[in-house]
Scaffold this active site. Structure first.
Site, PDB file in Angstrom:
ATOM      1  N   HIS A 146       0.493   0.615 -13.558  1.00 45.50           N
ATOM      2  CA  HIS A 146       1.288  -0.576 -13.903  1.00 45.50           C
ATOM      3  C   HIS A 146       2.755  -0.181 -13.939  1.00 45.50           C
ATOM      4  O   HIS A 146       3.097   0.862 -14.526  1.00 45.50           O
ATOM      5  CB  HIS A 146       0.840  -1.123 -15.267  1.00 45.50           C
ATOM      6  CG  HIS A 146       1.559  -2.374 -15.651  1.00 45.50           C
ATOM      7  ND1 HIS A 146       1.298  -3.584 -15.043  1.00 45.50           N
ATOM      8  CD2 HIS A 146       2.541  -2.582 -16.555  1.00 45.50           C
ATOM      9  CE1 HIS A 146       2.114  -4.504 -15.560  1.00 45.50           C
ATOM     10  NE2 HIS A 146       2.877  -3.920 -16.476  1.00 45.50           N
ATOM     11  N   GLY A 198       0.785  -1.224   0.000  1.00 44.04           N
ATOM     12  CA  GLY A 198       0.000   0.000   0.000  1.00 44.04           C
ATOM     13  C   GLY A 198       0.816   1.272   0.000  1.00 44.04           C
ATOM     14  O   GLY A 198       0.326   2.310   0.447  1.00 44.04           O
ATOM     15  N   SER A 199       2.054   1.231  -0.502  1.00 38.91           N
ATOM     16  CA  SER A 199       2.848   2.483  -0.507  1.00 38.91           C
ATOM     17  C   SER A 199       2.211   3.516  -1.427  1.00 38.91           C
ATOM     18  O   SER A 199       2.207   4.706  -1.131  1.00 38.91           O
ATOM     19  CB  SER A 199       4.297   2.195  -0.919  1.00 38.91           C
ATOM     20  OG  SER A 199       4.404   1.926  -2.296  1.00 38.91           O
ATOM     21  N   LEU A 224      -8.469  -9.516 -11.491  1.00 38.02           N
ATOM     22  CA  LEU A 224      -9.096  -8.936 -12.693  1.00 38.02           C
ATOM     23  C   LEU A 224     -10.429  -8.322 -12.276  1.00 38.02           C
ATOM     24  O   LEU A 224     -11.162  -8.911 -11.461  1.00 38.02           O
ATOM     25  CB  LEU A 224      -9.328 -10.059 -13.708  1.00 38.02           C
ATOM     26  CG  LEU A 224      -9.822  -9.648 -15.084  1.00 38.02           C
ATOM     27  CD1 LEU A 224      -8.790  -8.808 -15.812  1.00 38.02           C
ATOM     28  CD2 LEU A 224     -10.172 -10.895 -15.890  1.00 38.02           C
TER      29      LEU A 224
HETATM   30  C1  GRF Z   1       3.081  -1.130  -7.703  1.00 35.12           C
HETATM   31  O1  GRF Z   1       4.279  -1.569  -8.290  1.00 35.12           O
HETATM   32  C2  GRF Z   1       2.070  -0.874  -8.781  1.00 35.12           C
HETATM   33  O2  GRF Z   1       2.629  -0.389  -9.974  1.00 35.12           O
HETATM   34  C3  GRF Z   1       1.509  -2.246  -9.011  1.00 35.12           C
HETATM   35  O3  GRF Z   1       1.442  -2.833  -7.727  1.00 35.12           O
HETATM   36  C4  GRF Z   1       2.447  -2.242  -6.906  1.00 35.12           C
HETATM   37  C5  GRF Z   1       1.790  -1.711  -5.654  1.00 35.12           C
HETATM   38  O4  GRF Z   1       2.780  -1.395  -4.754  1.00 35.12           O
HETATM   39  N1  GRF Z   1       0.211  -2.171  -9.627  1.00 35.12           N
HETATM   40  P1  GRF Z   1       2.333  -0.761  -3.311  1.00 35.12           P
HETATM   41  O5  GRF Z   1       1.516  -1.811  -2.585  1.00 35.12           O
HETATM   42  O6  GRF Z   1       1.536   0.476  -3.590  1.00 35.12           O
HETATM   43  O7  GRF Z   1       3.640  -0.460  -2.613  1.00 35.12           O
END
Ligand code: GRF
Length: 190
Positions: A104, A12-13, A87
Protein backbone atom coordinates in the site's frame (compact mmCIF):
# COMPACT_ATOMS: atom_id res chain seq x y z
CA UNK A 1 10.99 -24.03 -4.80
CA UNK A 2 8.36 -21.41 -3.97
CA UNK A 3 5.86 -20.54 -6.70
CA UNK A 4 4.69 -16.93 -6.55
CA UNK A 5 1.55 -15.54 -8.20
CA UNK A 6 1.27 -11.79 -8.70
CA UNK A 7 -2.20 -10.21 -8.76
CA UNK A 8 -2.37 -6.78 -10.42
CA UNK A 9 -4.93 -4.51 -12.06
CA UNK A 10 -2.73 -1.91 -13.68
CA UNK A 11 0.62 -0.97 -15.14
CA UNK A 12 2.55 -3.60 -13.26
CA UNK A 13 5.77 -1.71 -12.45
CA UNK A 14 5.93 -3.56 -9.12
CA UNK A 15 5.18 -6.84 -10.85
CA UNK A 16 8.05 -6.21 -13.26
CA UNK A 17 10.47 -5.62 -10.38
CA UNK A 18 9.33 -8.80 -8.61
CA UNK A 19 9.59 -10.89 -11.80
CA UNK A 20 13.08 -9.57 -12.54
CA UNK A 21 14.21 -10.02 -8.92
CA UNK A 22 13.26 -13.71 -8.85
CA UNK A 23 14.19 -14.50 -12.46
CA UNK A 24 17.57 -16.01 -11.50
CA UNK A 25 16.50 -17.16 -8.03
CA UNK A 26 16.78 -20.89 -7.33
CA UNK A 27 14.38 -20.84 -4.35
CA UNK A 28 11.40 -18.92 -5.70
CA UNK A 29 9.93 -18.08 -9.09
CA UNK A 30 6.98 -16.05 -10.35
CA UNK A 31 4.81 -18.66 -12.08
CA UNK A 32 1.56 -16.79 -12.76
CA UNK A 33 0.20 -13.26 -13.18
CA UNK A 34 -3.50 -12.78 -12.43
CA UNK A 35 -5.46 -9.68 -13.40
CA UNK A 36 -9.07 -8.54 -13.33
CA UNK A 37 -8.46 -6.32 -16.37
CA UNK A 38 -7.99 -7.96 -19.79
CA UNK A 39 -6.07 -4.90 -21.01
CA UNK A 40 -3.85 -4.40 -17.95
CA UNK A 41 -0.24 -3.52 -18.76
CA UNK A 42 0.92 -6.14 -16.27
CA UNK A 43 -0.27 -8.87 -18.67
CA UNK A 44 2.11 -7.59 -21.36
CA UNK A 45 4.96 -7.65 -18.84
CA UNK A 46 4.13 -11.25 -17.92
CA UNK A 47 3.99 -12.29 -21.58
CA UNK A 48 7.32 -10.57 -22.26
CA UNK A 49 8.80 -12.76 -19.51
CA UNK A 50 6.96 -15.85 -20.78
CA UNK A 51 4.98 -16.08 -17.54
CA UNK A 52 1.45 -17.54 -17.80
CA UNK A 53 -1.41 -15.12 -17.16
CA UNK A 54 -5.00 -15.54 -16.00
CA UNK A 55 -7.77 -12.95 -16.29
CA UNK A 56 -10.61 -13.26 -13.80
CA UNK A 57 -14.17 -11.98 -13.90
CA UNK A 58 -16.05 -10.63 -10.91
CA UNK A 59 -18.66 -13.40 -10.96
CA UNK A 60 -16.09 -16.21 -11.04
CA UNK A 61 -13.86 -14.51 -8.44
CA UNK A 62 -16.61 -13.89 -5.89
CA UNK A 63 -19.20 -16.58 -6.61
CA UNK A 64 -16.97 -19.60 -7.25
CA UNK A 65 -13.67 -20.93 -5.95
CA UNK A 66 -12.48 -21.81 -9.48
CA UNK A 67 -9.40 -19.64 -9.05
CA UNK A 68 -8.05 -22.05 -6.43
CA UNK A 69 -7.80 -24.75 -9.12
CA UNK A 70 -5.89 -22.36 -11.39
CA UNK A 71 -3.48 -21.48 -8.58
CA UNK A 72 -3.12 -25.17 -7.71
CA UNK A 73 -2.34 -26.04 -11.33
CA UNK A 74 0.63 -23.66 -11.13
CA UNK A 75 1.54 -24.93 -7.62
CA UNK A 76 1.23 -21.38 -6.29
CA UNK A 77 2.15 -21.17 -2.60
CA UNK A 78 2.48 -17.39 -2.26
CA UNK A 79 0.50 -14.44 -3.61
CA UNK A 80 1.73 -10.85 -3.96
CA UNK A 81 -0.95 -8.20 -4.57
CA UNK A 82 0.78 -5.48 -6.57
CA UNK A 83 -1.91 -2.94 -7.33
CA UNK A 84 -4.87 -5.34 -7.31
CA UNK A 85 -7.97 -3.27 -6.71
CA UNK A 86 -10.55 -5.90 -5.78
CA UNK A 87 -11.20 -7.00 -2.17
CA UNK A 88 -9.93 -10.56 -1.64
CA UNK A 89 -12.81 -12.98 -0.90
CA UNK A 90 -12.73 -15.13 2.27
CA UNK A 91 -12.00 -18.45 0.46
CA UNK A 92 -8.77 -16.96 -0.93
CA UNK A 93 -7.77 -15.19 2.30
CA UNK A 94 -8.16 -18.50 4.18
CA UNK A 95 -6.36 -20.57 1.54
CA UNK A 96 -3.36 -18.21 1.66
CA UNK A 97 -3.34 -17.14 5.29
CA UNK A 98 0.01 -15.44 5.96
CA UNK A 99 1.00 -16.44 2.42
CA UNK A 100 -0.47 -13.41 0.70
CA UNK A 101 0.81 -9.83 1.02
CA UNK A 102 -0.31 -6.48 -0.31
CA UNK A 103 1.64 -3.30 -0.84
CA UNK A 104 0.00 0.00 0.00
CA UNK A 105 1.47 3.39 -1.00
CA UNK A 106 1.06 5.01 2.43
CA UNK A 107 1.84 4.41 6.11
CA UNK A 108 -1.09 2.26 7.32
CA UNK A 109 -3.20 2.27 9.40
CA UNK A 110 -3.63 5.85 8.19
CA UNK A 111 -4.65 6.57 4.59
CA UNK A 112 -5.93 3.08 3.81
CA UNK A 113 -9.20 1.38 3.05
CA UNK A 114 -11.64 1.28 0.15
CA UNK A 115 -10.96 3.86 -2.52
CA UNK A 116 -7.54 4.74 -1.10
CA UNK A 117 -5.35 3.98 -4.10
CA UNK A 118 -3.37 5.70 -6.83
CA UNK A 119 -2.89 9.46 -6.77
CA UNK A 120 -5.84 9.94 -4.41
CA UNK A 121 -3.72 8.56 -1.55
CA UNK A 122 -0.95 11.09 -2.16
CA UNK A 123 -3.42 13.96 -2.58
CA UNK A 124 -4.95 13.07 0.79
CA UNK A 125 -1.56 12.77 2.53
CA UNK A 126 -0.44 16.11 1.08
CA UNK A 127 -3.71 17.83 2.00
CA UNK A 128 -3.38 16.50 5.56
CA UNK A 129 -0.07 18.34 5.86
CA UNK A 130 1.95 15.19 6.59
CA UNK A 131 5.75 15.61 6.68
CA UNK A 132 6.42 12.02 5.68
CA UNK A 133 4.76 9.14 3.87
CA UNK A 134 5.94 5.78 2.60
CA UNK A 135 4.91 2.19 1.91
CA UNK A 136 3.29 -0.58 3.90
CA UNK A 137 3.56 -4.28 3.12
CA UNK A 138 1.04 -6.34 5.04
CA UNK A 139 -0.58 -9.77 5.17
CA UNK A 140 -4.03 -9.78 3.61
CA UNK A 141 -7.28 -10.36 5.45
CA UNK A 142 -10.95 -9.88 4.56
CA UNK A 143 -10.76 -6.10 4.86
CA UNK A 144 -8.95 -3.62 2.62
CA UNK A 145 -5.48 -2.76 3.96
CA UNK A 146 -6.05 -4.18 7.47
CA UNK A 147 -3.88 -7.30 7.74
CA UNK A 148 -0.83 -7.53 10.03
CA UNK A 149 1.87 -5.12 8.94
CA UNK A 150 5.10 -6.85 7.80
CA UNK A 151 7.23 -3.88 6.75
CA UNK A 152 7.13 -0.11 6.34
CA UNK A 153 9.57 2.34 4.78
CA UNK A 154 9.24 6.13 4.88
CA UNK A 155 10.21 9.12 2.77
CA UNK A 156 9.95 12.81 3.68
CA UNK A 157 7.39 15.14 2.14
CA UNK A 158 8.92 18.53 1.30
CA UNK A 159 6.70 21.62 1.12
CA UNK A 160 7.28 21.81 -2.65
CA UNK A 161 6.25 18.18 -3.14
CA UNK A 162 3.12 17.55 -5.20
CA UNK A 163 0.99 14.38 -5.29
CA UNK A 164 2.93 13.47 -8.45
CA UNK A 165 6.38 13.89 -6.90
CA UNK A 166 5.20 12.09 -3.77
CA UNK A 167 3.94 9.21 -5.94
CA UNK A 168 7.38 9.03 -7.58
CA UNK A 169 9.25 8.88 -4.25
CA UNK A 170 6.83 6.26 -2.91
CA UNK A 171 7.15 4.17 -6.06
CA UNK A 172 10.93 4.18 -5.66
CA UNK A 173 10.43 2.69 -2.17
CA UNK A 174 8.03 0.07 -3.55
CA UNK A 175 10.45 -1.04 -6.23
CA UNK A 176 13.36 -1.04 -3.77
CA UNK A 177 11.72 -3.10 -1.02
CA UNK A 178 8.76 -5.20 -2.23
CA UNK A 179 10.79 -8.01 -3.90
CA UNK A 180 13.22 -8.21 -0.97
CA UNK A 181 10.43 -8.36 1.63
CA UNK A 182 8.67 -11.13 -0.32
CA UNK A 183 11.93 -13.11 -0.28
CA UNK A 184 12.36 -12.44 3.44
CA UNK A 185 8.85 -13.78 4.16
CA UNK A 186 9.42 -16.87 2.00
CA UNK A 187 12.72 -17.58 3.76
CA UNK A 188 11.21 -17.04 7.23
CA UNK A 189 7.62 -18.32 7.10
CA UNK A 190 5.56 -16.71 9.83
C1 GRF B 1 1.26 0.87 -6.29
O1 GRF B 1 1.19 2.22 -5.92
C2 GRF B 1 0.93 0.01 -5.11
O2 GRF B 1 1.36 0.56 -3.89
C3 GRF B 1 -0.57 -0.01 -5.14
O3 GRF B 1 -0.90 -0.07 -6.52
C4 GRF B 1 0.16 0.53 -7.26
C5 GRF B 1 0.63 -0.46 -8.30
O4 GRF B 1 1.44 0.21 -9.19
N1 GRF B 1 -1.08 -1.14 -4.42
P1 GRF B 1 2.11 -0.65 -10.41
O5 GRF B 1 0.99 -1.17 -11.28
O6 GRF B 1 2.90 -1.76 -9.80
O7 GRF B 1 2.99 0.35 -11.13
Amino acid sequence: MHHIAIFASGTGSNARKIIEYFAQNDRAQVVLVVSNKPDAGVLDIAQAHRIPTHVIGRKSFYETEDLLAVLDRHQVDFIALAGFLWLIPPYLVQAFSRKMVNIHPALLPKYGGKGMFGKHVHETVKAAGEHETGITIHFVNEHYDEGDIVFQATCPIAPEDTPETIAHHVQQLEHRYFPEIIERILNNPA
